[in-house]
Design an enzyme around this catalytic site. Structure first.
Site, short mmCIF file in Angstrom:
data_model
loop_
_atom_site.label_atom_id
_atom_site.label_comp_id
_atom_site.label_asym_id
_atom_site.label_seq_id
_atom_site.Cartn_x
_atom_site.Cartn_y
_atom_site.Cartn_z
CG ASP A 177 -1.95 -1.11 1.04
OD1 ASP A 177 -2.41 -1.34 0.07
OD2 ASP A 177 -2.41 -1.44 2.23
CG ASP A 213 -6.79 -1.32 -1.92
OD1 ASP A 213 -6.87 -2.50 -1.95
OD2 ASP A 213 -5.68 -0.93 -1.07
#
Length: 196
Positions: free
Chosen positions: A133, A160
């Site tokens: 991330d 995402d």
């Protein structure tokens, strides 16, 4: 629409699945190569893009959204976050190709969701430390305790983003279709009443 056109209309959106995976994996590879991993409580590279509002960082999430399941054992995480999602994705692809009722927007949305999901599953399988991330935004917390009181939104990635944006588009398309069907039903009922 003939069978060849139908197949083409189903295959074309799959390009978005491939694009989502490529963009996701390429961006993660760049982050891994050029941004040092940021450990909790330690300093790491933080690249400010829009001041403190938007930054690039490198963190790993061994779980799913909002770090749910981070405390599970490795074996449980593999089954819950890799094997089961792969089965679900396979089922969605089967439904996607068998269903002729999806609109164009719904087909593109489904393929974007699948691409994002596969992008994160690739990380879960091939990156033992967890999903990469790196998109980090300031969050102006709501309240002083609980779910939305954070100073920063949970860090996320391109996969995402595909899942959230395409999921929202899919939901909107369903709501629009329901509204249209409801309007048609009301008009049909009104026409029946007027004909009597």
């Amino acid at each position: 629409m003939n069978e060849k056109q139908t197949l083409k209309s189903k295959l074309l959106p799959v390009i978005l699945t491939v694009v989502a995976i490529i963009l996701d994996q390429l961006s993660k590879a760049l982050v891994v190569k050029y941004i040092p991993l940021l450990y909790t409580g330690e300093d790491g590279a933080v690249i400010n893009i829009l001041g403190n509002f938007f930054r690039l960082i490198h963190v790993r999430n061994p779980a799913i959204a909002f770090s749910f399941g981070a405390g599970f054992s490795d074996n449980v995480r593999k089954v819950l976050f890799s094997v089961i999602p792969l089965i679900v994705i396979a089922v969605v692809f089967v439904v996607y190709f068998r269903n002729n009722e999806f609109t164009k927007l719904q087909r593109w949305s489904i393929c974007g969701i699948l691409g994002g999901g596969l992008g994160n599953i690739i990380d879960r399988i091939f990156r033992p430390a967890g999903v990469v991330d790196f998109l980090d935004f300031k969050w102006f917390g709501i309240g002083t305790k609980g779910f939305l009181s954070w100073d920063r939104w949970p860090t996320f990635n391109i996969a995402d983003s595909f899942v959230v944006v395409c999921g929202a588009l899919f939901l909107i398309s369903i709501l629009v279709a329901i509204a249209k069907d409801s309007k048609k039903a009301k008009e049909a009922k009104k026409n029946e009443e007027e004909a009597e």
